[in-house]
Design an enzyme around this catalytic site. Structure first.
Site, PDB file in Angstrom:
ATOM      1  N   SER A 136      11.141 -25.199  24.561  1.00  0.00           N
ATOM      2  CA  SER A 136      10.816 -25.661  25.857  1.00  0.00           C
ATOM      3  C   SER A 136      10.633 -27.060  26.577  1.00  0.00           C
ATOM      4  CB  SER A 136       9.124 -25.043  25.231  1.00  0.00           C
ATOM      5  OG  SER A 136       8.405 -24.270  26.546  1.00  0.00           O
ATOM      6  N   GLU A 172      10.733 -13.780  26.794  1.00  0.00           N
ATOM      7  CA  GLU A 172      10.112 -14.674  27.661  1.00  0.00           C
ATOM      8  C   GLU A 172      10.264 -14.620  28.637  1.00  0.00           C
ATOM      9  OE1 GLU A 172      11.047 -18.658  26.721  1.00  0.00           O
ATOM     10  OE2 GLU A 172      12.602 -18.117  25.142  1.00  0.00           O
ATOM     11  N   HIS A 211       8.608 -16.439  23.179  1.00  0.00           N
ATOM     12  CA  HIS A 211       9.244 -17.721  23.698  1.00  0.00           C
ATOM     13  C   HIS A 211       9.437 -18.847  22.276  1.00  0.00           C
ATOM     14  CE1 HIS A 211       9.450 -21.571  26.469  1.00  0.00           C
ATOM     15  NE2 HIS A 211       8.228 -21.778  25.971  1.00  0.00           N
TER      16      HIS A 211
END
Length: 300
Positions: free
Chosen positions: A149, A244, A274
């Site tokens: 991320s 996602e 995610h």
């Protein structure tokens, strides 16, 4: 797309966080950090991996040390959490699984977080840790950067910063569901809005605001790695979940890096949320992905 029962635990955790944020829009950053430290729950504890607290280049960190690992090789792991939440502790199991499957060690950085420390504090910490590893005698080609991320952004952007500084580049880069585009132009932000249990535009806008602070342009090339030339970049492995909202960021990075001659691999796993490697050791989808990453690394 049918996903395993084990994989659904991640979706359920994310939905719980989303519900809490919707019900309590005034959660403090301390509340959010406490909640997001539950990110460590879905991963199983990797067997035969020990951990050690340390400071590397002045940055607080946790080492993941798999039994029998090649101690001349190390992953510099930067955790996710929008540059503001998440921690070395919440991600140590995920990083431990990655280190174990690659047969190397990992140092998980507890880098400075926004909003107290906006951009570029996070990249400065990643670069400081990398320089310290070089000073300890690690060869650049035996260092990998990896992250998920926002930490995937840092794993990529820190290498761009190393290039700018004229330092030797790491041997490889691994990015789980990287959040790259601070201008939020990816089409899956809209098309996957209904299937992503955690990441939507409002949360990204809030996190980007904290990260960029007052003066940083969302197109700054070190805050937004998509605004870079990747010519000469190390081998790059990118993955994302098919469900996602940030899938477009992974796809756009792959397209750009490939066009500029990088040895780049993209793995999209349908139905996954995610940062689905958060399920390492628990869900077959995550374990199969770790196997693909290990095969990729061995072939470099």
């Amino acid at each position: 797309m049918e996903i395993s029962r084990e994989a659904d635990t991640l979706r359920a955790l994310y939905q719980n966080w989303t519900d809490q944020m919707v019900e309590n829009p005034d959660l403090t950053i301390a509340n959010l950090r406490s909640m997001f430290d539950e990110w460590g729950q879905p991963a199983q504890e990797p067997e035969n991996v020990s951990y050690k607290s340390d400071h590397v280049g002045g940055v607080e960190a946790i080492w993941a040390l798999p039994a029998g690992a090649d101690t001349s090789r190390v992953i510099v792991y930067t955790h996710g959490g929008g540059f503001a939440v998440g921690s070395a502790d919440s991600h140590r199991k995920m990083a431990g699984h990655l280190a174990k499957v690659l047969g190397v060690t990992s140092v998980i950085l507890h880098y400075r977080r926004a909003p107290e420390h906006p951009f570029p504090a996070q990249i400065e910490d990643a670069v400081a840790a990398y320089k310290a590893l070089l000073d300890k005698g690690f060869k650049a080609r035996n260092i990998l950067t990896a992250g998920d991320s926002a930490g995937g952004n840092l794993a990529i952007a820190s290498v761009l910063k190393l290039r700018e500084l004229g330092l030797p580049l790491p041997g490889a880069v691994i990015a789980y569901s990287p959040w790259l585009d601070m201008a939020m132009r990816g089409e899956t932000l809209e098309t996957n809005a209904e299937t992503d249990a955690l990441v939507g535009k409002p949360i990204l806008e809030a996190m980007a605001g904290m990260f960029l602070g007052e003066g940083t342009d969302p197109l700054n090339p070190l805050a937004n790695p998509l605004e870079n030339d990747f010519t000469g970049y190390p081998p790059l492995y990118i993955n994302a979940g098919g469900a996602e909202t940030l899938k477009s960021d992974a796809e756009r990075l792959h397209e750009k890096a490939k066009a500029q001659g990088v040895n780049v691999t993209l793995s999209i796993v349908e139905g996954m949320q995610h940062v689905f490697p958060a399920l390492s050791g628990r869900a077959p989808e995550a374990n199969e992905e770790l196997g693909r990453i290990a095969a990729w690394y061995r072939a470099l």
